[in-house]
Design an enzyme around this catalytic site. Structure first.
Site, PDB file in Angstrom:
ATOM      1  N   ASP A  39       0.964  -1.221   0.083  1.00 33.88           N
ATOM      2  CA  ASP A  39       0.093  -0.175  -0.092  1.00 33.88           C
ATOM      3  C   ASP A  39       0.802   1.258   0.028  1.00 33.88           C
ATOM      4  OD1 ASP A  39      -2.371   1.831   0.669  1.00 33.88           O
ATOM      5  OD2 ASP A  39      -3.398  -0.097   0.831  1.00 33.88           O
ATOM      6  N   HIS A  46      -3.933   5.388   3.985  1.00 34.43           N
ATOM      7  CA  HIS A  46      -4.477   4.251   3.503  1.00 34.43           C
ATOM      8  C   HIS A  46      -4.062   3.097   4.079  1.00 34.43           C
ATOM      9  CE1 HIS A  46      -6.186   1.168   0.592  1.00 34.43           C
ATOM     10  NE2 HIS A  46      -7.375   1.999   0.730  1.00 34.43           N
ATOM     11  N   SER A  60     -11.433  -1.842  -0.184  1.00 30.22           N
ATOM     12  CA  SER A  60     -10.271  -2.122   0.369  1.00 30.22           C
ATOM     13  C   SER A  60     -10.474  -2.619   1.690  1.00 30.22           C
ATOM     14  CB  SER A  60      -9.711  -0.691   0.704  1.00 30.22           C
ATOM     15  OG  SER A  60      -9.120  -0.143  -0.580  1.00 30.22           O
TER      16      SER A  60
END
Length: 427
Positions: A62, A97, A252
């Site tokens: 990520d 994220h 996600s």
């Protein structure tokens, strides 16, 4: 969020207008724990009585993971940055994220008894952070292989794009050969499943709403295998403060929950292959009532929503090496050859054990036989001696001679007379 080329983070945070709970974690602690509806939906408290994922490492490919977040501190390993080419995987400003995904997977809370903050579904698992966004053609390939080689037991990729890469597909096969399942988000556009989730051997995960129905923006396709919570997910990190908290929607989040579920299953069943772990998740998944009886996998739900508790408890046959995973025939052929080699080796080892055992038994029997012969010989000799009046030194004999001292046997017809007594001469 910085993913402008091949891959982008698959999250609805920007689209939905994320609610950053606060810049100070303590002020929002009570609310964050109470708002984690997915943990209640997945029956986390019962799961944690069985396992919390200890011993498992989940690689999060990520935009980086904040190792200083109070709910992740101590659980984040040293990883690698394939974006900047260094070993620092700390996110850049505004990149929250990866930290959010890590919290969903392995957040452990903080404060007295860890009662505050975010709890992940596998709170005792460790996170291997890998920074990669596909900005170069070989980046994701390198990231997947790095995660495998560094000992990841599960790989989470909550990113997506539209570009196919043969090298990336080969990297997924590389992971499966080494028994590492790779989970990826289907996408948030409501369209077709994106890459890398589309690659053969991947586990594409779609998103669900709180009522268990599919999220309208969850991408769909025959590749979909599983679904998990994706709406109103509270987790670690926030756009304005990486030590804070945020809330958002996206496949996600569903992928992170599913990766955590795989880590839990692997913790309890360490001997299962990657495909057999996925098989447990698909065999225990639940379809909504409106979809029951239909063909599986469904384009929206796959095999259904994950039920980690059932995957840990129910009696599920192991199944084939790759389970429900769609893998290239070449990989299946390689697996068959490897399986035959393992079987042949196991048979040879068993034959060797039986051979050694047989010779051991033969040796013992031979020793007993020889010992029996020696015992018989000894007993026979003793019996003969007793029959002959005893041997030298036996009681009742004189040193082995049958006549007392001073006496000799008669010879022929005349007995030998004893010699006359000797007298001293007269003086």
């Amino acid at each position: 969020m910085g993913f402008t080329r091949t891959l982008r983070v698959i999250s609805g945070v920007v689209l939905t207008g994320a609610l950053v709970l606060t810049s100070a974690p303590n002020a929002a602690a009570d609310r964050t724990r109470n708002d984690q509806w997915a943990l209640k939906s997945l029956n986390a408290e019962s799961i944690w009585k069985i396992t919390k994922g200890k011993g498992q490492t989940v690689a999060v490919i990520d935009d980086g993971v904040n190792p200083s977040h109070p709910d992740l501190e101590g659980s984040v390993l040293k990883g690698k940055d394939f974006i900047d080419g260094d070993s620092s995987t700390v996110p850049k400003k505004g990149d929250d994220h990866g930290t959010a995904m890590a919290g969903i997977i392995a957040g452990h809370g903080h404060g007295a008894g860890n009662q505050d903050g975010i709890m992940g579904l596998a709170p005792e698992a460790r996170i291997l952070p890998v920074r990669a966004n596909g900005s170069t053609s070989e980046q994701l390939t390198q990231a997947i292989k790095y995660a495998v080689d560094r000992g990841a037991s599960v790989i989470n990729i909550s990113q997506g794009g539209s570009t196919y890469s043969a090298d990336d597909a080969e990297a997924v096969a590389y992971a499966l050969k080494r028994n590492v399942p790779v989970f990826a988000s289907t996408g948030n556009s409501g369209k077709a499943v994106e890459y890398p989730a589309r690659y053969p051997g991947m586990v594409p995960v779609g998103g669900l709403q709180k009522n268990g129905t599919v999220w309208e923006k969850s991408n769909k396709g025959k590749q979909t295998l599983l679904t998990a919570p994706a709406v109103g997910v509270v987790t670690t990190g926030g756009p304005s403060n990486l030590n804070g908290y945020g809330i958002g929607d996206g496949t996600s989040d569903a992928t992170a929950y599913t990766s955590a579920a795989a880590a839990l299953v692997r913790s309890k069943y360490p001997d299962l292959t990657a495909g057999q772990i996925v098989n447990r998740l698909t065999k225990t998944a639940q379809m909504p009532a409106s979809k029951k009886g239909g063909e599986l996998p469904d384009e929206q739900y796959g095999y259904g929503s994950i039920r980690p508790l059932a995957a840990l408890q129910e009696d599920v046959p192991k199944g084939s090496t790759f389970g429900p995973l769609s893998v290239p025939q070449s990989l299946k052929d390689e697996a068959k050859v490897a399986e035959k080699e393992r079987e042949s080796k196991a048979q040879q080892e068993q034959a060797d054990k039986e051979f050694v055992f047989l010779w051991a038994i033969t040796g013992i029997v031979a020793l007993l036989f020889v010992g029996g012969i020696v015992l018989v010989v000894v007993l026979v000799r003793r019996r003969k001696r007793k029959r002959n009046g005893g041997g030298p030194g036996d009681p009742g004999a004189y040193g082995g001679y049958p006549y007392p001292p001073g006496q000799v046997p008669q010879q022929g017809p005349y007995a030998q007379q004893a010699a006359p007594p000797q007298h001293p001469p007269y003086n």
